[in-house]
Design an enzyme around this catalytic site. Structure first.
Site, PDB file in Angstrom:
ATOM      1  N   SER A  56       0.944  -1.562  -0.038  1.00 59.24           N
ATOM      2  CA  SER A  56       0.085  -0.127  -0.046  1.00 59.24           C
ATOM      3  C   SER A  56       1.015   1.368  -0.177  1.00 59.24           C
ATOM      4  CB  SER A  56      -0.940  -0.243   1.115  1.00 59.24           C
ATOM      5  OG  SER A  56      -1.944   0.918   1.192  1.00 59.24           O
ATOM      6  N   ASP A  92      -9.874  -5.169  -4.740  1.00 58.89           N
ATOM      7  CA  ASP A  92      -9.114  -4.067  -3.748  1.00 58.89           C
ATOM      8  C   ASP A  92      -9.765  -2.690  -4.056  1.00 58.89           C
ATOM      9  OD1 ASP A  92      -7.458  -2.277  -2.541  1.00 58.89           O
ATOM     10  OD2 ASP A  92      -5.607  -3.229  -3.188  1.00 58.89           O
ATOM     11  N   HIS A 135      -7.549  -5.689  -0.323  1.00 52.61           N
ATOM     12  CA  HIS A 135      -6.268  -4.689   0.313  1.00 52.61           C
ATOM     13  C   HIS A 135      -5.535  -5.639   1.273  1.00 52.61           C
ATOM     14  CE1 HIS A 135      -4.134  -1.271  -0.540  1.00 52.61           C
ATOM     15  NE2 HIS A 135      -3.992  -0.750   0.667  1.00 52.61           N
TER      16      HIS A 135
END
Length: 423
Positions: free
Chosen positions: A195, A365, A399
């Site tokens: 991320s 995601d 995610h």
């Protein structure tokens, strides 16, 4: 007096925006009372002892663990953990740690390095890398629980929180990479980011920095372009300038379990477009494969503070195309900091084509959503040397699956280790 008037006008403007987006206090309070996130935390068995990366995780499984302190150029004192080899009774305990290739793991937004070790040695990426023959280093950015010290500032001082991911890329990342390089006999480092940990290395590479320290880079859920994000929670918060207003009203630290976060969620979750009965799914997408034990540990221990200014910067990326430095809000302030009226762009197309990179993304995601990720891939892949770039797509993953998914060792980590061994 002028400042008070500006603050009052800003607050009224935000109130009007919230009303125009359909804010309903009853809906917000209903979310507050029935939140599945709170239910999930309450359903987890509390840890009987303080949770620390070395004591609670690495050493509990017999792995040696070192705690190093790294001071950045702007004075932040960061905790950097090291697991140099496997358990003392393991087959690889006699290895010379300087013959192992170093790997640096860099966590994402509002978590810390313990997120890499939340499961068993067979499930957690940090342990899997150690058992695979690597010298593992785990970063913790400024503001997280183990990296809250500074040479002159206290976290109670607003100036302590006056940073965004620009500063993480400019100061934290080079400081820890240089430290690892210096303490492993000058070996170039394999880098793994998740991320926000991907955004900072891409930003550095785009400016030609850190290339002499990095051997290869594996990017989990790469975050760069955010203007088409599928996360309605993030989009609504950005559209109503929520982080900007929080900063303007004097909030500087954003603790995800603190008062500021609760007030922010009460506002955003009152919007009928945002389903906050599962906050994490609303923010980052519906994870398919989370391990219950790891998720409980994550909720209890891994979630950490960031700066409100960092959230302002990310909100700017949602509202505008491109990847720019932090926008100070007016031409005069930008001129003072950048000598130009708009913040400079991070031009990812300038990343050298010989840098070995592996990018892994998921079909569910919401933050690293498909349109934005495809934009990134088109920017990087079309001119990159074919032998030095790989893309792994996992259709069912959101995610968090890339870090805590029960099947991530087979689907993601094995191909990543193979990539490192070939580079």
């Amino acid at each position: 007096m002028i400042l008070h008037n500006l603050m009052a006008r800003s607050f009224c403007l935000i109130s009007l925006l919230i009303l125009s987006l359909g804010f309903n206090p009853c809906t917000a309070l209903s979310w507050k009372n029935d939140s599945s996130v709170e239910d999930g935390i309450q359903g987890c068995k509390p840890s009987p002892h303080p949770f620390t990366l070395c004591k609670s995780e690495a050493e509990a499984f017999g792995y040696p663990c070192e705690d190093h302190k790294v001071t950045t150029e702007d004075g932040y004192i960061l905790s950097l953990k090291r697991i140099p080899h496997g358990p003392s009774n393991g087959d690889n305990s006699t290895d010379n740690k300087n013959t192992r290739q170093p790997v640096l793991l860099f966590h994402g937004l509002m978590v810390d390095g313990i997120s890499w070790l939340l499961g068993t040695p067979k499930q957690s990426l940090g342990f899997i890398l150690v058992d695979g023959g690597f010298d593992v280093w785990i970063a913790n950015t400024r503001g997280t629980n183990s990296s809250r010290n500074h040479t002159s500032l206290s976290p109670k001082n607003p100036a302590y929180w006056d940073w965004s991911w620009d500063e993480i890329a400019a100061y934290d990342l080079p400081a820890v990479l240089q430290f690892v390089y210096d303490h492993t006999g000058g070996q170039k480092v394999h880098y793994i980011g998740h991320s926000l940990g991907t955004l900072i290395i891409l930003a550095a590479f785009s400016e030609g920095k850190l290339l002499h320290l990095v051997r290869s880079a594996a990017l989990l859920c790469p975050i760069a372009y955010l203007d088409r994000t599928k996360s309605k929670l993030s989009r609504v918060a950005a559209q109503i300038f929520l982080a900007d207003t929080a900063r303007f009203l004097g909030w500087h630290e954003f603790n995800p379990f603190g008062l500021v976060a609760r007030e922010v969620l009460l506002i955003v979750c009152g919007n009928p477009e945002v389903d906050c009965h599962d906050v994490f799914s609303a923010l980052a997408g519906p994870d398919c494969c989370l391990n219950v034990t790891s998720t409980c540990a994550f909720l209890e221990h891994a979630i950490q503070s960031t700066s409100v200014r960092n959230l302002v910067h990310l909100s700017q990326m949602v509202r505008h195309k491109g990847i720019r430095r932090y926008d100070y809000g007016n031409a005069k302030a930008n001129m003072k900091h950048y000598n130009q009226t708009r913040p400079p762009l991070y031009n990812l197309s300038t990343i050298p084509t010989h840098v070995p990179m592996m990018l892994m993304h998921g079909g569910q995601d919401f933050l690293g959503d498909l349109p934005d990720t495809r934009h990134l891939l088109k920017t990087l892949v079309r001119n990159h040397e074919k032998d030095n770039i790989e893309v792994l797509y996992v259709p069912d993953y959101a995610h968090a699956d890339f870090v805590t998914g029960f099947n991530a060792p087979e689907l993601v980590y094995e191909p990543m280790v193979d990539f490192f061994q070939r580079h």
